[in-house]
Design a protein around this motif. Structure first.
Motif, short mmCIF file in Angstrom:
data_model
loop_
_atom_site.label_atom_id
_atom_site.label_comp_id
_atom_site.label_asym_id
_atom_site.label_seq_id
_atom_site.Cartn_x
_atom_site.Cartn_y
_atom_site.Cartn_z
N VAL A 140 7.83 -2.40 -8.61
CA VAL A 140 6.86 -1.38 -7.70
C VAL A 140 5.16 -1.46 -8.03
N GLU A 141 4.92 -2.45 -8.74
CA GLU A 141 3.42 -2.41 -9.33
C GLU A 141 2.42 -2.72 -8.22
N ARG A 142 1.32 -2.61 -8.34
CA ARG A 142 0.17 -2.67 -7.31
C ARG A 142 0.72 -1.97 -5.92
N ASN A 143 0.92 -0.73 -6.13
CA ASN A 143 1.03 -0.03 -4.77
C ASN A 143 -0.08 1.15 -4.95
N MET A 144 0.13 2.42 -4.38
CA MET A 144 -0.54 3.66 -4.65
C MET A 144 0.36 4.74 -4.92
N LEU A 145 1.42 4.54 -5.81
CA LEU A 145 2.77 5.45 -5.87
C LEU A 145 1.87 6.42 -6.84
N SER A 146 2.57 7.64 -6.98
CA SER A 146 1.97 8.68 -7.75
C SER A 146 3.28 9.69 -8.11
N TRP A 173 0.88 -1.38 -0.04
CA TRP A 173 -0.03 0.21 -0.06
C TRP A 173 0.84 1.20 0.09
N LEU A 174 2.12 1.14 -0.63
CA LEU A 174 2.97 2.08 -0.45
C LEU A 174 2.44 3.47 -1.30
N VAL A 175 2.64 4.63 -0.74
CA VAL A 175 2.38 5.81 -1.25
C VAL A 175 3.51 6.84 -1.74
N GLY A 176 2.89 7.96 -2.34
CA GLY A 176 4.05 8.91 -2.66
C GLY A 176 4.73 8.60 -4.11
N GLU A 177 5.70 9.61 -4.07
CA GLU A 177 6.60 9.27 -5.24
C GLU A 177 7.86 8.58 -4.94
N LEU A 178 8.40 8.00 -6.28
CA LEU A 178 9.63 7.42 -6.21
C LEU A 178 10.64 8.65 -5.98
N PRO A 179 11.65 8.12 -4.93
CA PRO A 179 12.65 9.12 -4.63
C PRO A 179 13.41 9.53 -5.76
N GLU A 180 13.84 10.74 -5.97
CA GLU A 180 14.73 10.97 -7.15
C GLU A 180 16.15 10.13 -6.91
N SER A 181 16.49 9.98 -5.56
CA SER A 181 17.72 9.42 -5.39
C SER A 181 17.96 7.97 -5.99
N MET A 182 16.73 7.52 -6.17
CA MET A 182 16.72 6.11 -6.83
C MET A 182 17.54 6.06 -8.13
N GLY A 183 17.73 7.13 -8.75
CA GLY A 183 18.42 7.13 -10.14
C GLY A 183 19.87 7.10 -9.70
N GLY A 197 3.09 -0.93 -13.12
CA GLY A 197 1.84 -0.91 -13.31
C GLY A 197 0.89 -0.72 -12.07
N SER A 198 -0.50 -0.48 -12.41
CA SER A 198 -1.25 -0.46 -11.39
C SER A 198 -0.80 0.60 -10.03
N ASN A 199 -0.56 1.70 -10.31
CA ASN A 199 -0.42 2.88 -9.32
C ASN A 199 -1.05 3.98 -9.84
N TYR A 200 -0.56 5.33 -9.44
CA TYR A 200 -1.30 6.36 -9.94
C TYR A 200 -0.26 7.24 -10.54
N PHE A 201 0.72 6.93 -11.02
CA PHE A 201 1.94 7.78 -11.72
C PHE A 201 1.30 8.68 -12.73
N THR A 202 1.50 9.70 -12.80
CA THR A 202 0.91 10.82 -13.84
C THR A 202 2.05 11.30 -15.04
N GLY A 203 3.28 10.77 -14.71
CA GLY A 203 4.21 10.98 -15.81
C GLY A 203 5.46 10.12 -15.73
N GLU A 204 5.76 9.90 -17.19
CA GLU A 204 6.87 8.73 -17.32
C GLU A 204 7.80 9.17 -18.36
N PRO A 205 8.89 9.36 -18.02
CA PRO A 205 10.00 9.74 -19.08
C PRO A 205 10.12 8.68 -20.17
N PHE A 206 10.33 9.35 -21.32
CA PHE A 206 10.52 8.62 -22.68
C PHE A 206 11.44 7.30 -22.43
N THR A 207 12.40 7.72 -21.52
CA THR A 207 13.72 6.70 -21.27
C THR A 207 13.11 5.56 -20.96
#
Ligand code: NAG
Ligand code: NAG
Ligand code: NAG
Ligand code: NAG
Length: 453
Positions: free
Chosen positions: A300-306, A280-290, A325-335
């Protein structure tokens, strides 16, 4: 000729010899026999053993054989007589502390399909380093006698029917590096001390653990940690990032974790596989994951990430499989689209196919996420008393009267526990338990299945 006979025959039950091996606490504390005194294993006087440790192994193995109620492959059918090193599944080698004698150094009954339980007498196998009984039908729990196995290095009990609370006796095993309890029915909470233990691999998946993950998870020096398919709840511990130097693979999928991801995820530089799907994880993927340079598989599928997926993440050189998949992401870089495998379905991505309805996205995204509201504690936990120490052997006899002990240093200041807070309201939909997790993580399902060697 029969050197042992006069000695042995003077005991109707030789097991009395071993009663000196007791599990006791402080001197004067209660003494507990290693085995049931009412029905001890007797050593027939005509049996002659190469050394006394093999004789003790005989007692252990006979007690175990007696505790077995089904052995469809007849693996234990040759477990009689004094040549314990020839018993099926028993491995002997030269003793570490006395290379002139042979002792039992391992047990390997993997895939035996044997049913039964572990008797206290297994504690007599004090020379074993490997204990592998995966894919059997052993039930009950680990006897306290296990605390005697001070050389035990690998313990594989996976795919059996053990139940009850986490077997705390393993915490006290000084040499233990590999602990595999997956596919059993252990329940309740994990002891904090488990994550302060110098383990290399810890598999607890597919049990019935229900609790928060201890906040000191990040203290663990393991390279592989698999907690999948239990009912762990609450925060992904903020100490997570501390595992950066050693952690290689971590699978937390299919639990009830409910928090944001710690901001310093990028410290996990050695992680190749990270699976936090079906929570049930929420929030964004931290930029530091890069900065997770070694990352190859991320699920990270089937959480409530955005939010928007960080561009650097999909630019990671080794990343080849990213499921979000199955989250609430609103943006996806082309890469992200040029990865070998990716799955972005059922999000809130504009102009993409197989996304959530606009209404669903609008409702979810209209509620701001406040990571602080999950009250994930900072790395230092509030003070809790240490777990009871299982110290099996009585202390050595004092040679001289012991001096007056120095005054005890005061206990660490107790950080007051935070007030109990009520958890955030349950999410609107997608209960992970309603859906069967997809067939585990793609390339790396070996950590999830019962081990096979
Ligand atoms: C095990 O032993 C029993 C009794 O001797 C025999 O009937 C059975 O076929 C044996 N099973 C195997 C798998 O060898
Ligand atoms: C962990 O990663 C660092 C930096 O990428 C590397 O130097 C080190 O060898 C890795 N350690 C292990 C155990 O893989
Ligand atoms: C993406 O994952 C979902 C399950 O989460 C699955 O149903 C779907 O078929 C996958 N799509 C692709 C293109 O792999
Ligand atoms: C993963 O599981 C599938 C199906 O159970 C199997 O075919 C495949 O060999 C497994 N992969 C690994 C790496 O164990």
């Amino acid at each position: 000729m029969r050197i042992y006979q006069p000695i042995l025959s003077s005991f109707s039950t030789v097991v009395l010899l071993y009663i000196s091996v007791v599990t006791a606490g402080a001197p004067g504390g209660s003494r507990q026999l290693l085995f049931s005194p009412d029905n001890p294993i007797t050593v027939p006087p005509y049996l002659i053993f190469e050394n006394v440790r093999l004789e003790r192994a005989y007692v252990a193995l006979q007690a175990w054989k007696r505790a077995i109620i089904s052995d469809p492959w007849n693996l234990t059918s040759n477990w009689f007589g004094s040549r314990v090193c020839d018993y099926n599944g028993v491995v002997c080698s030269l003793s570490l502390d006395d290379p002139s004698i042979k002792t039992v150094s391992g047990v390997d009954l993997n895939h035996g399909d044997i049913a039964g339980h572990f008797p206290e007498e297994l504690g007599l196998l004090t020379d074993i380093a490997l204990f592998h009984v995966n894919s059997n039908r052993f039930c009950g729990t680990l006897p306290i006698g296990f605390s005697q196995l001070s050389l035990l290095f690998e313990l594989d009990l996976s795919n059996n029917r053990f139940a009850g609370k986490f077997p705390e006796v393993v915490i006290g095993l000084p040499k233990l590096k590999y602990l595999d309890l997956r596919y059993n029915e252990f329940e309740g909470a994990l002891p904090e001390s488990l994550f302060d233990k110098d383990l290399d691999a810890l598999f607890l998946n597919s049990n019935r653990f229900v609790s928060k993950i201890p906040v000191n998870m990040g203290n663990s020096p393991v390279s592989v940690l698999v907690l999948a398919s239990n009912r762990f709840e609450g925060c992904l511990p903020t100490s997570f990032g501390n595992m950066g130097k050693t952690l290689n693979e971590i699978i937390l999928m299919d639990n009830g974790l409910q928090s944001c991801l710690p901001n310093d995820m990028g410290l996990l530089q050695n992680v190749t596989v990270l699976d936090i799907s079906y929570n049930w994880l929420v929030g964004e993927l931290p930029e530091s994951m890069g900065k997770m340079e070694n990352l190859e598989v991320l699920n990270v599928e089937r959480n409530m990430l955005s939010g928007v997926i960080p561009e650097e993440l999909c630019l990671l050189e080794n990343l080849r499989d990213f499921r979000y998949g199955s989250n609430y992401f609103t943006g996806e870089p082309f890469t992200c689209r040029s990865l070998e495998n990716y799955n972005n379905t059922m999000n809130c991505l504009k102009d993409e196919r197989e996304q959530r309805s606009m209404m669903e996205c609008k409702v979810f995204l209209s509620r701001p996420i406040d990571c602080d509201s999950y009250k994930c504690s900072p790395v230092t936990p509030c003070y809790s008393p240490p777990p009871p120490q299982i110290s099996p052997l009585p202390p050595p006899p004092a040679l001289a009267p012991s001096p007056t002990p120095p005054p005890l240093s005061p206990p660490p200041p107790a950080r007051p526990c935070p007030p109990i807070y009520s958890p955030p309201p349950p999410p609107p939909q997608l209960p992970p338990s309603d859906q069967q997790p997809a067939a585990q993580s793609p390339q790396k399902n070996s950590s999830l299945s019962p081990s096979i060697n």
